[in-house]
Design a protein around this motif. Structure first.
Motif, PDB file in Angstrom:
ATOM      1  N   LEU A 108      -0.679  -2.762  -7.800  1.00  0.00           N
ATOM      2  CA  LEU A 108       0.245  -2.463  -6.695  1.00  0.00           C
ATOM      3  C   LEU A 108       0.748  -3.755  -6.038  1.00  0.00           C
ATOM      4  N   PHE A 109      -0.109  -4.759  -5.958  1.00  0.00           N
ATOM      5  CA  PHE A 109       0.303  -6.044  -5.375  1.00  0.00           C
ATOM      6  C   PHE A 109       1.386  -6.689  -6.227  1.00  0.00           C
ATOM      7  N   LEU A 110       1.225  -6.631  -7.546  1.00  0.00           N
ATOM      8  CA  LEU A 110       2.209  -7.213  -8.452  1.00  0.00           C
ATOM      9  C   LEU A 110       3.535  -6.450  -8.420  1.00  0.00           C
ATOM     10  N   LEU A 111       3.478  -5.166  -8.080  1.00  0.00           N
ATOM     11  CA  LEU A 111       4.692  -4.356  -7.995  1.00  0.00           C
ATOM     12  C   LEU A 111       5.427  -4.562  -6.660  1.00  0.00           C
ATOM     13  N   GLY A 112       4.848  -5.342  -5.780  1.00  0.00           N
ATOM     14  CA  GLY A 112       5.530  -5.649  -4.539  1.00  0.00           C
ATOM     15  C   GLY A 112       4.962  -4.978  -3.323  1.00  0.00           C
ATOM     16  N   CYS A 113       3.849  -4.284  -3.445  1.00  0.00           N
ATOM     17  CA  CYS A 113       3.220  -3.644  -2.282  1.00  0.00           C
ATOM     18  C   CYS A 113       2.300  -4.666  -1.626  1.00  0.00           C
ATOM     19  N   VAL A 114       2.889  -5.634  -0.945  1.00  0.00           N
ATOM     20  CA  VAL A 114       2.115  -6.717  -0.368  1.00  0.00           C
ATOM     21  C   VAL A 114       1.819  -6.506   1.102  1.00  0.00           C
ATOM     22  N   ALA A 115       2.433  -5.555   1.748  1.00  0.00           N
ATOM     23  CA  ALA A 115       2.282  -5.380   3.195  1.00  0.00           C
ATOM     24  C   ALA A 115       1.115  -4.448   3.529  1.00  0.00           C
ATOM     25  N   GLY A 116       0.127  -4.355   2.673  1.00  0.00           N
ATOM     26  CA  GLY A 116      -1.018  -3.492   2.951  1.00  0.00           C
ATOM     27  C   GLY A 116      -1.053  -2.240   2.105  1.00  0.00           C
ATOM     28  N   CYS A 117       0.064  -1.923   1.457  1.00  0.00           N
ATOM     29  CA  CYS A 117       0.091  -0.718   0.599  1.00  0.00           C
ATOM     30  C   CYS A 117      -0.782  -0.894  -0.637  1.00  0.00           C
ATOM     31  N   CYS A 118      -1.051  -2.142  -1.012  1.00  0.00           N
ATOM     32  CA  CYS A 118      -1.909  -2.381  -2.182  1.00  0.00           C
ATOM     33  C   CYS A 118      -3.368  -2.021  -1.905  1.00  0.00           C
ATOM     34  N   LEU A 119      -3.703  -1.785  -0.635  1.00  0.00           N
ATOM     35  CA  LEU A 119      -5.087  -1.428  -0.279  1.00  0.00           C
ATOM     36  C   LEU A 119      -5.339   0.092  -0.341  1.00  0.00           C
ATOM     37  N   ILE A 120      -4.309   0.874  -0.670  1.00  0.00           N
ATOM     38  CA  ILE A 120      -4.452   2.339  -0.749  1.00  0.00           C
ATOM     39  C   ILE A 120      -5.529   2.762  -1.752  1.00  0.00           C
TER      40      ILE A 120
END
Length: 147
Positions: A108-120
């Protein structure tokens, strides 16, 4: 009827005793030991001359073997016998972040979810590893690894 003299009279064939020297009508004598003694004078074990097996010479070992089927852990509680407390239990589940959780977070981080969405993924139990424990004695019985 008379037998003329000079003619040999056939006699009976020699007996077994006469040819071998063994008397077949009577058993051969053998030494009988005193009660509880061998012929050489040593004492015998009482169980050996009573017709019973001697426990010192014939030990019997009984071993009980329990064969337990391997338990396959999954992501749901299972009913089993706890090897620690020997009670029939339904396992208690606890979730722990494993390899799939971290890989999902990285993806998710690599897909651009850097604002905390990668922690889902850390909030979703379906992405975490599962530990099975006994509710009675709290022993860890096994784990289910997602990846």
């Amino acid at each position: 009827m008379s037998v003329p003299s000079g003619i040999p009279v056939p006699s009976a064939p020699p007996s077994y005793e006469e040819t071998t020297g063994i008397n077949v009508n009577y058993p051969q004598p053998y030494p009988t030991p005193e009660h509880g003694r061998k012929p050489d004078g040593k004492r015998m074990n009482p169980s050996s001359y009573m017709g019973q097996p001697s426990p010192a010479h014939n030990p019997i070992t009984v071993q009980t073997v329990y064969v337990q089927q391997p338990v396959v852990f999954c992501d749901r509680p299972i009913q089993m016998c706890c090897p620690s407390c020997n009670q029939i239990i339904v396992t208690r589940l606890s979730y722990d972040s494993g390899a799939l959780t971290w890989l999902s977070c990285g993806g998710l981080f690599l897909l651009g979810c850097v604002a905390g969405c990668c922690l889902i993924p850390f909030c979703i139990d379906a992405l975490k590893d599962v530990d099975h424990s006994c509710p009675n004695c709290n022993t860890l019985l096994g784990s289910y690894k997602r990846l």
